[in-house]
Every structure is written in structure tokens, then in C-alpha cells.
Write a protein that holds these residues in place. Structure first.
Motif, short mmCIF file in Angstrom:
data_model
loop_
_atom_site.label_atom_id
_atom_site.label_comp_id
_atom_site.label_asym_id
_atom_site.label_seq_id
_atom_site.Cartn_x
_atom_site.Cartn_y
_atom_site.Cartn_z
N GLY A 80 3.39 14.45 2.49
CA GLY A 80 4.45 14.10 1.53
C GLY A 80 4.92 15.31 0.76
N PRO B 167 2.43 4.41 -0.71
CA PRO B 167 2.07 5.39 -1.73
C PRO B 167 3.26 5.65 -2.67
CG PRO B 167 1.67 6.22 0.48
CD PRO B 167 2.45 4.98 0.64
N GLU C 171 0.83 -1.20 0.00
CA GLU C 171 0.00 0.00 0.00
C GLU C 171 0.86 1.25 0.00
OE1 GLU C 171 -3.00 -0.25 -0.46
OE2 GLU C 171 -3.39 -2.35 0.07
N PHE D 270 -4.86 5.35 3.74
CA PHE D 270 -3.61 5.39 2.98
C PHE D 270 -3.36 6.74 2.34
CE2 PHE D 270 -5.40 1.08 2.85
CZ PHE D 270 -4.48 0.47 3.68
N PHE E 196 -2.17 10.66 2.79
CA PHE E 196 -1.32 11.46 3.67
C PHE E 196 -1.77 12.93 3.75
CE2 PHE E 196 2.69 9.23 4.95
CZ PHE E 196 2.25 7.96 4.64
N PHE F 193 4.26 8.29 -3.83
CA PHE F 193 5.06 9.48 -3.51
C PHE F 193 6.25 9.14 -2.64
CE2 PHE F 193 3.13 9.84 0.66
CZ PHE F 193 4.13 10.44 1.38
N HIS G 8 -0.64 18.25 2.34
CA HIS G 8 -0.32 16.82 2.27
C HIS G 8 1.08 16.65 2.86
CE1 HIS G 8 0.97 13.10 0.23
NE2 HIS G 8 -0.31 12.83 0.08
N ALA H 186 9.68 10.44 -3.58
CA ALA H 186 10.39 11.33 -2.65
C ALA H 186 11.81 10.84 -2.41
CB ALA H 186 9.63 11.42 -1.33
#
Lengths: 209, 474
Positions: B117, A167, A165, B177, B179, A169, B115, A173
Motif C-alpha cells: 500500500g 484495510p 476486513e 490481512f 499487505f 489504507f 508494504h 489511498a
């Protein structure tokens, strides 16, 4: 299989803590990139194609090939063969690294968390702590750059604790982080070498109160 | 609008990198500051509206966006003069202006992120762009400071990222899930407190490098010292604010959970140790820019003390940071001028500044009165509110300790700055009064007077904005 790879990863960390040959550092970093790629491939089963491509790019291409080649060129240009001896000797460093792994495992176990995958957490925390240890123990700048990459490998493993799961990003990142930081650090590494005779932290003492 | 802003910023940055005409290049940075102000007004009219999935303005963003626009505009004006005075090569100007636009854009991203992230990625971008600003002079000290800044910040931001991942593990347990701030806030009360504590601890440690707090403060001091004054001004004001907003976002999400009091204790420990370090170093430091850098650390610590005390402290923290940003940037600009007049940053080389440069001396004197929170300066009001909040939280030991440390800080600051302003013995460097710019000093004086006004009369609009910003906190 994953457990076996994680154990191999931890052994590479122990070896890194002891090592003082730059080439070997770089080889181990490339090897860790390969391990991370296989682990991610085995673990993230329900992964979609773009996500898979990103991980492939991040681990195999970037961690496994691009960064090691970049570091090798930096070391070659700077005529660096070995890093400067650390505060602690090789055997003491191994002892320290083993202690870090044991503490990481104990912490992971203490969480009693259903979601937490102890193997990833242990390896991740060990990589981060051993990365810090390498940075603190060595005075040369290239060791610091390598320690940063070891910490980043730990972060990647920690992101695997999020499972399939995870993400996208998170990967994006990490990739951004390594790409930009390594490139810019590399650039500055060259600059620092121009201004200081040796790439040693000891020489960077112009700034004082 | 946010996406348009980012696109235009990238184009402007590209142009600043390429254009060799000095005046046009400086105008690009000023245009970007004005565009940021326009964005602020636009966002004010669209408060709470999600844009491009990951961004949203709230009152806190608007407050700090306004400060960002003002400080960056002033900074661009002062940098223009800095390049003329210092005969800075055009290639240096290109890189500085390119980095400045990207740095400001990254700060805008931090302030508008909705967010975790994206917030983290934007903070990461501030590190890279700030590093390019710090290396401006390309000499031994700037290279040393840049290397240290880049390395320590990268490690710090990685630690913060580990914090974000801990949050990910916690939210996974809650089957969430996403962010985004809203999503995390909606499940915050059912998150495992062990993970949220670990998250906050790592995030606070990581982002402390931006606020200039313990444990990662030292590279920040070096960066402010070696970089040109317009850059030091930005690092001491808008970057501190960005660090605060980053920590605030996590704090706000967890403030409704059982770890609220624990977070307060952690912040108090960080802040009081920071105040202690600031006091110790300010007694010993001879370099005026480093003195100001430690002063920023002191004020960031005071704001965090108020924040952790709750109640009126939330308001006081934001108000204090706003006033501090304006005052500190003005003093930094003036120190740049002082450096040019005397050719030194050491207090022993600089004497009788009020006589040498009367308007500049007045800026330094009023700035000093403001920064030590002498009534009727605006910062007196904000510091009064800070101590009121600590008093109301019944942490009397903290109040006493803070007062004691502030005494040392005021002594350290006063003994250096007042010597520079008034001491007329002839042991210092010979001043070059041609480098004194009255116009620049008048701008700085205007800002300091404005802070006196804001602090003392507390305009309703500003007060309402700050109160709205912190009303979500318990």
C-alpha cells in the motif's frame, strides 16, 4: 437493498455512456457518491468509528459534494455545456456499455470464487471499463476528467469486495488519489484552457516524433 | 530515521517554495541530495531493520538510493546553471526545487517501502511531483505534456491499485490481512493463482508508465522531451529505477509460486514489444531528446528481458539499470548544453559539435559508445550478461529478435548522434559557443569514465551488493 443499489449504480453507468450534457455528468457523479456511501454503510457492519468517518468523508462529502461542485465550477468557467460528440453515437454507446456489463458479469462468474462478491466485482469492472470507454470515445478534456472519476468509483467498489476486513489504507489511498489528482488536474485544466482555444484533445498535438 | 528524513524533506521543500534568494534555493536541493546520501549510509548500516512500520532497506534499496543521490546532486548542479543561462524566473525555480525535493523523497519512499500500500502511495506521489517538474517552462508543449502525463499516469496508477486490491482478495482467502511484503510472501504459495496473475498483470501495466515500457510508454517520451534536461535526466534514470523496484517487489513475492514462469512470459512479451517500438521510433525520430527517451525505453526493456530470463539475468538487470542511470543522465545533461549552443533539439540543425564544443562533443561521443554498449564501456559488460542470460534460458528466438532490433536501434542512434558530432557541413544552426560550459562537461565525462571503470573492473563491493539484492529470487 445492496443489490438494488448496485443495479441503480450500473444503470447510472449506462446513462453516463450515452450522456453528452456536462451538468448531467456531474449530477450523476454526485448521485454515485451517495450510492457508494449507502452501500458502504450497509455492507461494512463491523466497522470502527475512524474507518466509518473516512468512508463518510470519501463518499458522501468528497465524491458526492466536493468533486461535483469543483467540476461544476470548472465547466462554468470554461463555458462548457455539452461534451463533443464521441466516435460512437448515444445508442451505440449504450450497446457498448451493456456489452461491458455482460462481459464483467461473465468474468466475475467464471472465477468461481467463494470470497468474491460477484455483484461488487461486476459493478467495479463495469465502472472501470465504462470509464475507459468514456475517455476513449470523447475528445474533450473534461470528459477525460469525468472518466477518471468513474474509474475511481469502480476501484472503490472493488475495495468493497474485500469486505469489512478492508484495510483502512485502501480508503486512505483512494481518497488521496482522488483529492490530489482531481485538484491538480483541475488546476492544469485551467492552464490548458489558457494555452489552447478549446479544451479538446485534438488540439494537443504539438508533441510529435 | 526514515520519518526524520520525510519531515526534513517536507521542511526543505517548504523552504524551497518560499525562499526567493536563488542561490540559497539551489543549495536547499543540493543539501537534500546530500541528506539522501546520508540516509543511504544510515540504511546500509541498518539493513533489514523495519522502520516506522512500513519501511525497510535491503541491498536493492541501497543500490538505487546511491544512484538517486548521485543523479539528483548532479541534476541540482546542472539546474543551477540552467536557470542562469535561461534567465528562468524565480517563481519557476521555486516550484521546480519544491517539486524536486518532494519527487526525490517519493522515490526514496518507493525504494524503502516494505508494504504494498505504501509502495503504491509513493508511486502516486511521484506522478504528482513529476507533473509539476514537467510543466516547468509553462508553454504550450509543456502544458500538453503535463496534461497527458498526469492523465495517463493517474489511470495507470489506478490500474496498479486495482492490482493491489486483487492481491487483497487473494490474501483474504488465506486469512491474511496484512499487505507487508513479508506477510504476503509467507502466504504466497497458498494464494489463488488466478488472483495473483490478475494482480501481477495489473501492476505491470500500471507501473509500466514509470519504467517507460509498453503499454503506457508514450507520455513518458513527451515528458522527457519537453522538460528541462536536468528533469529529463531524472525521469530517464531514477524514475525508471523506481518503476523497476515496484515491479520487482511484486515479482519477488510471487517468484516462489506456480505463476513464476507465467510472470516471466508476460514480462518478455512486454519487453520485446517495447524493444520493437523503441527500434521503430528511433529510426524515424529527429529530436535528440526524444531519441534519448526511446533509448531509455530500449534499456528498460533489455533489463526486463534479462530479469525474465533468470539466472545471471537478475544480476545483469540491476547492474544494467545502475550503469544506464549514470550514463543516460550524463547524456541528458550534455543535450541540455547542446540545445543551448545551437538553439535546437533537431539533428538537422546541429552539426560538427566536436569542433564547436570539444569537451561536450567528447561527452556525447563517449556517451554514445557507452549507450550502444560498445566495448570497453561498462554497458557492454551488462548487455553481454543480459544476452548470456537469454541464451542460458534457451530462448534462442528471443536472442535473435533482440539482436535484430538492437541493430536497428544502433543504426538509428548512430546516424543521428554521429552526424551531430562529426558532420561539418554548414547547413545547421549557427552555434553560440558562449553557452558551452566546460566545467559541466567535465563532470559528465567523469561520470562516464566511472561507468567504464565500474563495468570493466566490476568492483567487488558493487557486485556483492547486487548479488545480495537478487539472492532471494529463484
Amino acid at each position: 437493498m445492496v443489490n438494488f443499489l448496485i443495479i441503480i449504480f450500473i444503470i447510472t453507468l449506462l446513462y453516463m455512456a450515452k450522456n453528452d450534457v456536462i451538468k448531467q455528468y456531474i449530477f450523476i457523479l454526485a448521485f454515485q457518491g451517495l450510492i457508494l456511501f449507502v452501500v458502504a454503510l450497509l455492507e461494512l457492519k463491523n466497522i470502527d468509528i475512524p474507518h466509518l468517518l473516512l468512508i463518510l468523508l470519501e463518499t458522501l462529502f468528497f465524491k458526492g459534494v466536493f468533486v461535483p461542485i469543483f467540476l461544476y465550477r470548472l465547466a462554468k468557467r470554461g463555458k462548457l455545456r455539452r461534451n463533443y460528440k464521441g466516435l460512437l453515437s448515444g445508442n451505440a454507446s449504450i450497446g457498448m456499455a451493456i456489452l461491458i456489463v455482460i462481459v464483467s458479469f461473465t468474468i466475475a462468474h467464471a472465477f468461481h470464487d467463494q470470497q468474491l462478491q460477484i455483484k461488487y466485482f461486476t459493478a467495479a469492472m463495469s465502472a472501470m471499463a465504462i470509464g475507459f470507454y468514456i475517455a476513449v470515445n470523447h475528445k474533450d478534456i473534461i470528459s477525460h476528467l469525468i472518466s477518471f472519476l468513474v474509474i475511481e468509483n469502480g476501484i472503490f467498489l472493488l475495495s468493497l469486495a474485500l469486505g469489512s476486513e478492508m484495510p483502512m489504507f485502501v480508503n486512505a489511498a483512494i481518497l488521496l488519489d482522488i483529492f490530489t489528482t482531481v485538484l491538480i488536474m483541475g488546476m492544469f485544466f485551467n492552464k490548458v484552457q489558457q494555452y489552447f482555444d478549446e479544451a479538446l484533445v485534438d488540439k494537443l498535438t504539438h508533441l510529435k516524433d | 530515521m526514515v520519518i526524520n528524513f520525510f519531515i526534513v524533506s517536507i521542511l526543505l521543500a517548504g523552504a524551497a517554495f518560499l525562499i526567493k534568494n536563488r542561490n540559497v534555493n539551489h543549495l536547499l536541493v543540493m543539501a537534500h541530495s546530500l541528506f539522501t546520501l546520508y540516509l543511504t549510509i544510515y540504511e546500509f548500516r541498518h539493513l533489514g531493520e523495519i522502520q516506522a512500520v512500513y519501511f525497510r532497506a535491503d541491498s536493492l534499496s541501497i543500490i538505487f538510493l546511491t544512484v538517486l543521490s548521485l543523479v539528483t546532486f548532479m541534476s541540482s548542479l546542472h539546474y543551477t546553471s540552467y536557470t542562469v543561462r535561461g534567465e528562468v524566473p524565480m517563481s519557476f525555480v521555486n516550484i521546480h526545487n519544491f517539486s524536486t525535493i518532494l519527487f526525490n523523497t517519493a522515490i526514496v519512499g518507493v525504494l524503502l517501502a516494505a508494504h504494498f500500500g505504501v509502495l503504491w502511495a509513493m508511486i502516486e506521489l511521484t506522478t504528482l511531483t513529476a507533473a509539476m517538474l514537467i510543466q516547468h517552462d509553462r508553454n504550450e508543449t509543456s502544458m500538453e505534456a503535463t496534461w497527458k502525463y498526469l492523465f495517463v499516469c493517474s489511470i495507470a496508477i489506478t490500474i496498479a491499485f486495482a492490482g493491489v486490491l486483487f492481491l487483497g482478495i487473494a490474501t483474504q482467502e488465506a486469512q491474511s490481512f496484512d499487505f507487508s511484503f513479508d506477510s504476503i510472501k509467507s502466504v504466497a504459495s497458498i494464494l489463488d493463482p488466478n488472483w495473483t496473475k490478475a494482480c501481477f498483470l495489473f501492476v505491470l501495466t500500471g507501473f509500466s508508465v514509470k519504467m517507460g515500457l509498453v503499454p503506457m510508454f508514450n507520455v513518458d517520451i513527451d515528458a522527457k522531451d519537453v522538460s528541462p534536461s536536468p528533469v529529463g535526466a531524472k525521469l530517464s534514470s531514477i524514475l525508471v529505477n523506481a518503476g523497476f523496484v515496484s515491479i520487482y517487489r511484486f515479482y519477488e513475492v510471487f517468484s516462489g509460486t506456480e505463476i513464476h514462469q507465467w510472470m516471466n512470459r508476460v514480462i518478455i512479451i512486454t519487453a520485446i514489444i517495447s524493444l520493437f517500438f523503441a527500434a521503430v521510433y528511433m529510426l524515424k525520430v529527429r529530436n535528440i531528446k526524444r531519441l534519448l527517451a526511446y533509448s531509455s525505453m530500449e534499456h528498460a526493456a533489455l533489463a526486463m528481458l534479462a530479469f525474465a530470463s533468470g539466472g545471471i539475468g537478475y544480476f545483469a538487470a540491476v547492474f544494467h539499470l545502475v550503469l544506464h542511470s549514470l550514463i543516460k543522465s550524463s547524456i541528458f545533461f550534455q543535450i541540455g548544453q547542446l540545445h543551448n549552443v545551437f538553439g535546437s533539439k533537431l539533428d538537422i540543425d546541429i552539426k560538427d559539435y566536436l569542433k564547436v564544443n570539444p569537451v561536450g562533443g567528447l561527452v556525447l561521443l563517449t556517451g554514445f559508445c557507452s549507450i550502444i554498449a560498445l566495448p570497453p564501456s561498462g554497458m557492454f559488460i551488462s548487455e553481454f550478461l543480459i544476452f548470456q542470460s537469454i541464451f542460458e534460458s534457451h530462448r534462442f528466438w528471443l536472442l535473435a529478435l533482440s539482436f535484430l532490433l538492437l541493430l536497428f536501434i544502433i543504426y538509428g542512434m548512430g546516424s543521428r548522434l554521429l552526424t551531430i558530432i562529426f558532420n561539418d557541413d554548414d547547413t545547421g544552426h549557427k552555434p553560440n559557443t558562449k553557452n558551452a560550459r566546460i566545467g559541466e562537461s567535465l563532470v559528465q565525462l567523469g561520470v562516464i569514465v566511472a561507468v567504464f571503470y565500474i563495468g570493466f573492473f566490476k568492483p567487488t563491493f558493487i557486485v556483492n551488493m547486487i548479488q545480495t539484492a537478487v539472492q532471494t529470487l529463484p
